[in-house]
Design an enzyme around this catalytic site. Structure first.
Site, PDB file in Angstrom:
ATOM      1  N   GLY A 120     -50.627 -23.414 -22.568  1.00 37.44           N
ATOM      2  CA  GLY A 120     -51.416 -22.631 -23.518  1.00 37.44           C
ATOM      3  C   GLY A 120     -52.605 -21.991 -22.847  1.00 37.44           C
ATOM      4  CD  GLU A 155     -57.245 -31.037 -12.800  1.00 43.08           C
ATOM      5  OE1 GLU A 155     -56.202 -31.576 -13.229  1.00 43.08           O
ATOM      6  OE2 GLU A 155     -58.091 -31.625 -12.099  1.00 43.08           O
ATOM      7  CB  VAL A 187     -53.171 -18.583 -18.137  1.00 40.30           C
ATOM      8  CG1 VAL A 187     -54.223 -19.397 -17.385  1.00 40.30           C
ATOM      9  CG2 VAL A 187     -52.157 -19.519 -18.782  1.00 40.30           C
ATOM     10  N   GLY A 188     -54.576 -15.747 -17.925  1.00 42.14           N
ATOM     11  CA  GLY A 188     -55.591 -14.876 -17.334  1.00 42.14           C
ATOM     12  C   GLY A 188     -56.551 -14.343 -18.371  1.00 42.14           C
ATOM     13  CB  ALA A 189     -56.035 -12.833 -21.708  1.00 41.35           C
ATOM     14  CE  LYS A 196     -46.292 -25.173 -13.553  1.00 36.16           C
ATOM     15  NZ  LYS A 196     -46.210 -24.129 -14.583  1.00 36.16           N
ATOM     16  CE  LYS A 203     -45.911 -28.491 -15.118  1.00 39.78           C
ATOM     17  NZ  LYS A 203     -45.719 -28.515 -16.585  1.00 39.78           N
TER      18      LYS A 203
END
Length: 456
Positions: free
Chosen positions: A321, A143, A27-29, A119, A219
């Site tokens: 993803g 979000e 996710v960071g990338a 989360k 969540k």
């Protein structure tokens, strides 16, 4: 006469919003890739440039498919909280406590806005962090913590803001949904599909949080707070996962006109003592085939919010993803860039200030009514069905349909047989009483499985 117009050239361009990014996994990338690819578009939509100035992760030398050489590297991600050239800290490390929580509190205390996809941290500490952010006058946004790229937090906070939300529920964990829908398509058993999901990267090496409903519970507690304006209460979420679901259960549900989905379900109700109570449950449900959630398969997430004026609202999309989650993270950054001003005025993290969120007690469940699917694994001997039906009768449970399968069901090598039934609508307390009456019977070879049937 021409009206006075301010030319684009004469407008003063705000300084870029400066970002520090902790966590350089997928996710960071993805966040770096998105910001670099859509740099001009983001600037136009945010009204100012968005620049990454510093990054941090465990391994500096790892190839992540993005160029991080242009950014300052921080071995200690906590140092990002005190950098004078940082406006927003983005946390993509994970974990409910430890370094992520330390970074969140440090960033807010040092006048930074904070964006996270974490989360677990929000479910456990969201109220205290929101309280600190409100007091500091800076943003706390999350979000990406719920349903990946689906804008459900914004949808509830803004799109459905005019409605009293009567119920919110949905598919909140892509791993569990992939497993159940694949079992449905192939007839394979849980263990085999879990192994396939791990091989494809849909499930972790330790899948406990996913398949036992904990991830979905995190969540759900966040969604419930935003939907109903109540204090976040993760500890009262009743969570039950999918480990015990058999291929035979999938087949039985199909023959009855249902599919099985792990759903998070929440609503506010008035308890028997007149107090406001919050119902929160993560549980495998039988979903009617004509319901929109019945057609959500693979690692997809979907959330339904029922508003008193809007009716049913369906939010659906990729729940995880690098691309979808990075999209949600950057959307939060854009919001901060748009509304950033010298006063630091920005919306409360949970839409309503923490001090105004309703305090609720956990809901009682025994009085809740509905239909249920019950499955028993029992010894193949005379009298077993009579024992089961007698317990149902004595507990006041009315049986709509009853099916007995032979040892051909997968897992029946010990000589046990599968008996399943669907009840007529009735109170959950009656089903619980029937199971108590059956507890300890020598004929039972496994703990009975109960799955509620989703009301439309």
């Amino acid at each position: 006469m021409e009206p006075n117009r301010v030319s684009d050239q004469s407008r003063s361009q705000p300084a870029p919003l400066r970002i520090a990014l902790a966590g350089l996994g997928t996710v960071g990338a993805g966040v770096i890739r998105l910001i670099e690819t859509n740099r001009d578009l983001l600037a136009r939509r945010a009204g100012r440039g968005i620049e990454i100035v510093a990054v941090s992760a465990r391994d500096r030398s790892k190839d992540r498919g993005v160029d991080i050489s242009r950014y300052d590297w921080e071995d200690d991600m906590g140092a990002m909280a005190t950098r004078p050239d940082v406006d927003v800290v983005v946390e993509l490390v994970g974990g409910s406590d430890g370094p992520a929580l330390t970074l969140a509190r440090g960033a807010i205390a040092n006048g930074k806005s904070f964006v996270t996809a974490n989360k677990a941290m929000i479910a456990h500490h969201g109220l205290s962090l929101a309280r600190e952010a409100e007091a500091a006058g800076h943003a706390l946004k999350f979000e990406a913590a719920v349903a990946g790229g689906i804008p459900i937090v914004k949808g509830l906070r803004e799109g459905a803001a005019a409605n009293a939300i009567e119920r919110v529920y949905g598919i909140l964990n892509g791993t569990s949904n992939y497993i159940l829908s694949t079992m449905e398509d192939t007839g394979a058993d849980f263990a085999d599909v879990l192994g396939e999901a791990q091989a494809k990267g849909y499930a972790e090496a330790d899948p406990t949080f996913d398949i036992d409903g904990i991830d979905a519970a995190h969540k759900l507690s966040i969604l419930a707070s935003i939907a109903f304006g109540t204090e976040l209460d993760f500890t009262s979420v009743g969570a039950d996962g999918i480990r015990r679901i058999l291929a035979a259960d999938i087949a039985q549900a199909n023959s009855l006109g249902y599919v099985i989905r792990l759903l998070g379900m929440a609503n506010v109700e008035t308890g028997s003592d007149g107090t406001t109570r919050l119902f929160q449950r993560v549980h495998p449900y039988l979903v009617p085939k004509n319901h929109p959630l019945a057609h959500v398969d693979g690692p997809t997430n979907a959330v339904v919010a029922e508003g008193n004026f809007s009716g049913m609202l369906l939010f659906q999309g990729a729940g995880a993803g690098d691309g979808p989650t990075a999209s949600a993270v950057v959307a939060d950054i854009i919001d901060i860039a748009r509304y950033w001003d010298s006063e630091g005025e920005i919306d409360p993290p949970f839409s309503i200030p923490v001090a105004e969120l309703d305090k609720t007690l956990p809901a009682e469940t025994g009085h809740r009514t509905g239909k249920a699917y019950l499955r028993f694994l029992v010894k193949d001997r005379p009298g077993v069905l009579a024992e089961i039906t007698a317990a149902m009768r004595d507990a006041g449970v009315s049986i709509e349909s009853l099916i007995q399968m032979g040892t051909e069901y997968s897992g029946g090598d010990d000589g046990s047989v599968l008996v399943s039934m669907v009840t007529h609508e009735g109170e959950e307390a009656a089903v619980d009483k029937a199971l108590d009456l059956l507890a300890g019977l020598e004929s039972m070879t496994a703990t009975p499985l109960v799955m509620h049937i989703l009301k439309q």
